[in-house]
Scaffold this motif. Sequence first.
Motif, PDB file in Angstrom:
ATOM      1  N   TYR A 199      51.123  33.767  40.074  1.00  0.00           N
ATOM      2  CA  TYR A 199      50.440  34.176  41.296  1.00  0.00           C
ATOM      3  C   TYR A 199      50.039  32.911  42.052  1.00  0.00           C
ATOM      4  O   TYR A 199      49.215  32.127  41.580  1.00  0.00           O
ATOM      5  CB  TYR A 199      49.212  35.026  40.966  1.00  0.00           C
ATOM      6  N   ALA A 212      43.755  41.371  42.980  1.00  0.00           N
ATOM      7  CA  ALA A 212      44.175  42.778  43.080  1.00  0.00           C
ATOM      8  C   ALA A 212      45.483  43.009  42.335  1.00  0.00           C
ATOM      9  O   ALA A 212      45.647  44.015  41.635  1.00  0.00           O
ATOM     10  CB  ALA A 212      44.316  43.170  44.548  1.00  0.00           C
ATOM     11  N   ALA A 213      46.417  42.085  42.466  1.00  0.00           N
ATOM     12  CA  ALA A 213      47.714  42.227  41.808  1.00  0.00           C
ATOM     13  C   ALA A 213      47.580  42.138  40.292  1.00  0.00           C
ATOM     14  O   ALA A 213      48.225  42.895  39.552  1.00  0.00           O
ATOM     15  CB  ALA A 213      48.679  41.161  42.326  1.00  0.00           C
ATOM     16  N   GLN A 215      44.911  42.830  38.556  1.00  0.00           N
ATOM     17  CA  GLN A 215      44.207  44.044  38.131  1.00  0.00           C
ATOM     18  C   GLN A 215      45.187  45.206  37.972  1.00  0.00           C
ATOM     19  O   GLN A 215      45.097  45.991  37.015  1.00  0.00           O
ATOM     20  CB  GLN A 215      43.129  44.397  39.146  1.00  0.00           C
ATOM     21  N   ALA A 216      46.151  45.309  38.876  1.00  0.00           N
ATOM     22  CA  ALA A 216      47.118  46.402  38.838  1.00  0.00           C
ATOM     23  C   ALA A 216      48.202  46.191  37.769  1.00  0.00           C
ATOM     24  O   ALA A 216      48.854  47.143  37.345  1.00  0.00           O
ATOM     25  CB  ALA A 216      47.779  46.558  40.205  1.00  0.00           C
ATOM     26  N   SER A 217      48.369  44.953  37.332  1.00  0.00           N
ATOM     27  CA  SER A 217      49.485  44.636  36.426  1.00  0.00           C
ATOM     28  C   SER A 217      49.197  44.915  34.965  1.00  0.00           C
ATOM     29  O   SER A 217      50.099  44.883  34.136  1.00  0.00           O
ATOM     30  CB  SER A 217      49.859  43.162  36.565  1.00  0.00           C
ATOM     31  N   ARG A 218      47.933  45.122  34.623  1.00  0.00           N
ATOM     32  CA  ARG A 218      47.536  45.343  33.234  1.00  0.00           C
ATOM     33  C   ARG A 218      47.981  44.173  32.352  1.00  0.00           C
ATOM     34  O   ARG A 218      48.567  44.349  31.291  1.00  0.00           O
ATOM     35  CB  ARG A 218      48.084  46.669  32.717  1.00  0.00           C
ATOM     36  N   THR A 219      47.672  42.991  32.816  1.00  0.00           N
ATOM     37  CA  THR A 219      48.040  41.788  32.085  1.00  0.00           C
ATOM     38  C   THR A 219      47.246  41.664  30.787  1.00  0.00           C
ATOM     39  O   THR A 219      46.143  42.195  30.661  1.00  0.00           O
ATOM     40  CB  THR A 219      47.810  40.538  32.965  1.00  0.00           C
ATOM     41  N   GLU A 244      37.292  42.245  34.503  1.00  0.00           N
ATOM     42  CA  GLU A 244      38.528  42.947  34.168  1.00  0.00           C
ATOM     43  C   GLU A 244      38.878  42.847  32.684  1.00  0.00           C
ATOM     44  O   GLU A 244      39.922  43.337  32.261  1.00  0.00           O
ATOM     45  CB  GLU A 244      39.688  42.379  35.003  1.00  0.00           C
TER      46      GLU A 244
END
Length: 328
Positions: A199, A212-213, A215-219, A244
């Motif tokens: 990123y 935001a990315a 958070q959405a990626s479930r890293t 998170e």
Amino acid sequence: MNLRRKLLTATALLPAWLAWGAPRAFAQRSGGPARLGYVSAIAQPDGALQMLRDGLRELGHAEGKSYVFVARFADGDFTRVPRLVQDLAAERIDVLISRGQSTQFAAAVRSRVPVVFAFSGDPVEAGFAESLRKPGRNMTGITFMALELSAKRVEVLKELLPKATRIALLSNPEHAGELSEYRVTDEAARRLGAAITRYLVRDQRELEAAYAAIQASRTDAMIVFPDALTFARRKQIAEFAARERISAMYGWTEYVESGGLISYGPALDENYKTLAVFVDKILKGTEAGSIPIEQVRKIGLTINMAAARALGVNIPQSILLRADRVIE
């Protein structure tokens, strides 16, 4: 404003420096102490400046007698640095000492004034030097970048989280050497069965988008490359990771002191004492461009146990035993 525009602005603000003539070694001014300029984008108090004082004292220099500091601080506002460099020009300093990304502006100085820097990136790629061994551009100092650290950070993170396979990486593409760091990090992750998602963050807007990315990626975990941008926002990044529940590896101790989980690398202020050696050599007549640039000397593993408990992460004994510092 991106870095290229900032450099153009800095160059436009430096006529006083440019008028001082060709680079040369320091010559002791008659009847007074050497004037050491110091420019930093951070706010006071600055532990690095105190380390410099300590180092100079150990080398036999007495403040007020053999030297005086002329210091300028941007208080965290990087856009102020070009003007601070111009202010120092009016002070007729003998050596300019530059902290962090302030060196980007010091690099625009093509004058007789030697520059001693502490820089987080690759000084050769940044254009500060021809090579680490022979800088050749009236600049020398230390770099906190060492590519072997990038691989080691991945190894420690995987030891901490063996099941982690998806690792987010926060990095600034304008940071000199970032691409090399990324390649080493990516290779190390692949070797250990993990994938890196990079990123790119150049400013606060891109950092928010990265949050935001991610958070959405479930890293599973995160690595944060050290540079001026992430350093200035280290507390904010640590708070995001905590919120998170993402275990994150950082490059410098100060990130962990600000709430981050774990770091492998230097504690910045402790390494600034090394700069006194460079200043001492210049004051004794050595040309800055002939003094080899050094990579950071003191490396350590730092763990924040409060952050670990909040994340529910059990720190393995194998890591605890190797830790140079554990913050409770």
